[in-house]
Design an enzyme around this catalytic site. Structure first.
Site, PDB file in Angstrom:
ATOM      1  N   LYS A  57       0.842  -1.210   0.000  1.00 29.86           N
ATOM      2  CA  LYS A  57       0.000   0.000   0.000  1.00 29.86           C
ATOM      3  C   LYS A  57       0.876   1.258   0.000  1.00 29.86           C
ATOM      4  CE  LYS A  57      -2.069  -1.203   3.885  1.00 29.86           C
ATOM      5  NZ  LYS A  57      -1.495  -2.523   4.166  1.00 29.86           N
ATOM      6  N   ARG A 131     -10.074   0.445   8.272  1.00 29.99           N
ATOM      7  CA  ARG A 131      -9.519  -0.868   8.559  1.00 29.99           C
ATOM      8  C   ARG A 131     -10.526  -1.773   9.234  1.00 29.99           C
ATOM      9  NH1 ARG A 131      -4.005   0.272   8.603  1.00 29.99           N
ATOM     10  NH2 ARG A 131      -2.695  -1.530   8.907  1.00 29.99           N
ATOM     11  N   ARG A 203      10.762  -1.360  11.613  1.00 31.97           N
ATOM     12  CA  ARG A 203       9.561  -1.094  12.399  1.00 31.97           C
ATOM     13  C   ARG A 203       9.440  -2.121  13.523  1.00 31.97           C
ATOM     14  NH1 ARG A 203       4.655  -0.115   8.197  1.00 31.97           N
ATOM     15  NH2 ARG A 203       3.645  -1.421   9.759  1.00 31.97           N
TER      16      ARG A 203
HETATM   17  P1  AP5 Z   1       4.761  -1.667   1.953  1.00 36.53           P
HETATM   18  O1  AP5 Z   1       4.523  -0.721   0.824  1.00 36.53           O
HETATM   19  O2  AP5 Z   1       5.508  -1.149   3.141  1.00 36.53           O
HETATM   20  O3  AP5 Z   1       3.401  -2.399   2.388  1.00 36.53           O
HETATM   21  P2  AP5 Z   1       2.167  -1.861   3.190  1.00 36.53           P
HETATM   22  O4  AP5 Z   1       0.961  -2.493   2.571  1.00 36.53           O
HETATM   23  O5  AP5 Z   1       2.196  -0.364   3.298  1.00 36.53           O
HETATM   24  O6  AP5 Z   1       2.445  -2.577   4.593  1.00 36.53           O
HETATM   25  P3  AP5 Z   1       2.310  -2.048   6.048  1.00 36.53           P
HETATM   26  O7  AP5 Z   1       3.057  -3.038   6.903  1.00 36.53           O
HETATM   27  O8  AP5 Z   1       2.701  -0.609   6.158  1.00 36.53           O
HETATM   28  O9  AP5 Z   1       0.764  -2.187   6.270  1.00 36.53           O
HETATM   29  P4  AP5 Z   1       0.008  -2.248   7.580  1.00 36.53           P
HETATM   30  O10 AP5 Z   1      -1.352  -2.020   7.053  1.00 36.53           O
HETATM   31  O11 AP5 Z   1       0.195  -3.459   8.404  1.00 36.53           O
HETATM   32  O12 AP5 Z   1       0.700  -1.130   8.496  1.00 36.53           O
HETATM   33  P5  AP5 Z   1       0.346   0.400   8.764  1.00 36.53           P
HETATM   34  O13 AP5 Z   1       1.620   1.131   8.832  1.00 36.53           O
HETATM   35  O14 AP5 Z   1      -0.715   0.873   7.873  1.00 36.53           O
HETATM   36  O15 AP5 Z   1       5.533  -2.918   1.340  1.00 36.53           O
HETATM   37  C1  AP5 Z   1       5.987  -3.976   2.147  1.00 36.53           C
HETATM   38  C2  AP5 Z   1       7.349  -4.450   1.684  1.00 36.53           C
HETATM   39  O16 AP5 Z   1       7.233  -5.032   0.394  1.00 36.53           O
HETATM   40  C3  AP5 Z   1       8.353  -3.324   1.524  1.00 36.53           C
HETATM   41  O17 AP5 Z   1       9.621  -3.790   1.923  1.00 36.53           O
HETATM   42  C4  AP5 Z   1       8.334  -2.996   0.029  1.00 36.53           C
HETATM   43  O18 AP5 Z   1       9.553  -2.464  -0.428  1.00 36.53           O
HETATM   44  C5  AP5 Z   1       8.026  -4.350  -0.568  1.00 36.53           C
HETATM   45  N1  AP5 Z   1       7.181  -4.230  -1.756  1.00 36.53           N
HETATM   46  C6  AP5 Z   1       6.101  -3.423  -1.860  1.00 36.53           C
HETATM   47  N2  AP5 Z   1       5.532  -3.564  -3.071  1.00 36.53           N
HETATM   48  C7  AP5 Z   1       6.286  -4.505  -3.715  1.00 36.53           C
HETATM   49  C8  AP5 Z   1       6.171  -5.103  -4.991  1.00 36.53           C
HETATM   50  N3  AP5 Z   1       5.182  -4.769  -5.838  1.00 36.53           N
HETATM   51  N4  AP5 Z   1       7.077  -6.037  -5.373  1.00 36.53           N
HETATM   52  C9  AP5 Z   1       8.068  -6.374  -4.498  1.00 36.53           C
HETATM   53  N5  AP5 Z   1       8.232  -5.850  -3.251  1.00 36.53           N
HETATM   54  C10 AP5 Z   1       7.345  -4.922  -2.874  1.00 36.53           C
HETATM   55  O19 AP5 Z   1      -0.282   0.311  10.250  1.00 36.53           O
HETATM   56  C11 AP5 Z   1       0.534  -0.019  11.362  1.00 36.53           C
HETATM   57  C12 AP5 Z   1      -0.309  -0.142  12.619  1.00 36.53           C
HETATM   58  O20 AP5 Z   1      -0.964   1.108  12.919  1.00 36.53           O
HETATM   59  C13 AP5 Z   1      -1.454  -1.156  12.569  1.00 36.53           C
HETATM   60  O21 AP5 Z   1      -1.006  -2.469  12.826  1.00 36.53           O
HETATM   61  C14 AP5 Z   1      -2.388  -0.595  13.669  1.00 36.53           C
HETATM   62  O22 AP5 Z   1      -1.923  -0.940  14.942  1.00 36.53           O
HETATM   63  C15 AP5 Z   1      -2.257   0.905  13.485  1.00 36.53           C
HETATM   64  N6  AP5 Z   1      -3.273   1.453  12.565  1.00 36.53           N
HETATM   65  C16 AP5 Z   1      -3.038   2.027  11.336  1.00 36.53           C
HETATM   66  N7  AP5 Z   1      -4.179   2.397  10.750  1.00 36.53           N
HETATM   67  C17 AP5 Z   1      -5.182   2.047  11.612  1.00 36.53           C
HETATM   68  C18 AP5 Z   1      -6.590   2.148  11.539  1.00 36.53           C
HETATM   69  N8  AP5 Z   1      -7.218   2.660  10.488  1.00 36.53           N
HETATM   70  N9  AP5 Z   1      -7.317   1.671  12.588  1.00 36.53           N
HETATM   71  C19 AP5 Z   1      -6.721   1.130  13.682  1.00 36.53           C
HETATM   72  N10 AP5 Z   1      -5.388   1.011  13.794  1.00 36.53           N
HETATM   73  C20 AP5 Z   1      -4.607   1.455  12.775  1.00 36.53           C
HETATM   74 MG    MG Z   2       2.511   0.986   4.893  1.00 35.03          MG
END
Ligand code: AP5
Ligand code: MG
Length: 320
Positions: A57, A131, A203
């Site tokens: 994402k 989410r 992270r």
């Molecule tokens: P990346 O782009 O980092 O993936 P992502 O989908 O953004 O993954 P996240 O881990 O950030 O998602 P998440 O939803 O768990 O965490 P968030 O920070 O939102 O890509 C991943 C890896 O793959 C990277 O190394 C990248 O380089 C590689 N990659 C990407 N695309 C690729 C491709 N096409 N080919 C090859 N490699 C690739 O949330 C964190 C925490 O915050 C949650 O757990 C929760 O506790 C809290 N939180 C956030 N939002 C909410 C909400 N709305 N409600 C409640 N709690 C929330």
């Molecule tokens: Mg992310």
């Protein structure tokens, strides 16, 4: 390889004061990027990018923002900033994020709504929100009040085993949210951010146990949103429209119908996913403009192509 640093000793200072980090806030309103003219309101990109943790994402949002005149908001990046700055929300979020659980829906809506209110008539992307189904309902109700409903939901469909292998290779630049992967998009200098030269970190929720919990949480709480948005995509809605200035009070007006577009983009690599996403956004939102930097690079390339072609023509003309 740079040692794991969490929390980085200088985080608070550079999140608060560094000019570079301010420029790189996960959510920013850049007056030079946001278009001055109002795009056709019916053709504004209001996109939720949806997918499992690690589906890409953040990576794909960054690509869209780099290519087009779009603003983005990542709730994960925003929470990590609150944690680094030790705000009230940050103190509440720290444990929850580290355990891979979700923050309460009302807290999340409050954080997001205040930002969204600045974005009317702008193209934007939400990464990580909503989410849960209640968050989806709260978001819809909030947007409906402003007559600015979501226009597109993209579901990134990446197999679990691919995601698990990506996460161990992920490094992030905390102040900006920039994401690197040692095999897919490595930094130019190992361990350091390409733009600021500041150190990259791991992270705290990227270890195997917490990641497994985040994936379970996704299937339990987040994946039902797909059914929620499928129903919405089959039900055109009428948007409220204020009466025209010269309109007779009894004159009937038919507000425009709006239909949400829901698309699933499947694949395991960027070569598969990025072209599908780019084509989708371009065809569904022709009002989107490419960024000035990209157009300038293209112009320079086409100029240098023209110069090369002229040089070749001259030399081949000379040879004959
Ligand atoms: P990346 O782009 O980092 O993936 P992502 O989908 O953004 O993954 P996240 O881990 O950030 O998602 P998440 O939803 O768990 O965490 P968030 O920070 O939102 O890509 C991943 C890896 O793959 C990277 O190394 C990248 O380089 C590689 N990659 C990407 N695309 C690729 C491709 N096409 N080919 C090859 N490699 C690739 O949330 C964190 C925490 O915050 C949650 O757990 C929760 O506790 C809290 N939180 C956030 N939002 C909410 C909400 N709305 N409600 C409640 N709690 C929330
Ligand atoms: Mg992310």
């Amino acid at each position: 390889m740079q040692a794991v640093r969490w929390p980085p000793a200088t985080t608070r200072r550079y999140v608060s004061y560094s000019v570079a980090s301010r420029r790189a806030l996960p959510f920013s309103l850049n007056p030079f990027r946001a278009s001055q003219e109002r795009p056709d309101p019916g053709n504004i990109l209001r996109l939720v990018i949806f997918g499992k943790p690690g589906a890409g994402k953040g990576t794909l949002t960054a690509r869209l923002v780099k290519k087009y005149d779009i603003l983005s908001l990542s709730t994960g990046d925003l929470l990590r900033q609150h944690i680094a700055e030790r705000t009230e929300i940050g103190r509440q979020a720290e444990q929850i994020v580290a355990q891979g659980k979700l923050l309460p829906d009302d807290v999340m809506l409050e954080i997001v709504a205040s930002k969204l209110d600045h974005l009317r008539n702008k193209h934007w992307i939400l990464d990580g929100f909503p989410r849960t189904v209640p968050q989806g309902e709260l978001l819809d109700a909030h947007l409906k009040k402003q007559a600015t409903p979501l226009s597109l939901v993209v579901n990134l469909d990446v197999p679990d085993e691919v995601i698990l292998s990506r996460i161990s290779d992920r490094w992030v630049h905390l102040p900006s949210g920039r994401v690197y992967n040692l095999s897919y998009n490595p930094p130019k200098v190992e361990g350091f951010d390409d733009e600021t030269g500041e150190p990259l970190t791991k992270r705290p929720d990227d270890n195997p146990e917490v990641f497994a919990r985040r994936l379970t949480q996704f299937y339990a709480s987040t994946s039902p949103l797909i059914a929620y948005y499928s129903r919405a995509a089959q039900t055109p809605t009428r948007l409220p429209r204020p009466p025209h200035r010269h309109q007779h009070p009894h004159q009937l007006t038919f507000p425009p119908a709006h239909t949400l577009l829901l698309k699933t983009v499947s694949g395991t690599t960027s070569d598969e996913i990025w072209p599908q996403l780019d084509a989708l956004v371009r065809s569904a939102f022709p009002a989107l403009r490419e960024t000035a930097t990209l157009l300038e690079t293209r112009r320079r390339h086409s100029l240098s192509d023209a110069v090369c072609a002229a040089g070749l023509a001259a030399s081949s003309g000379g040879d004959s």
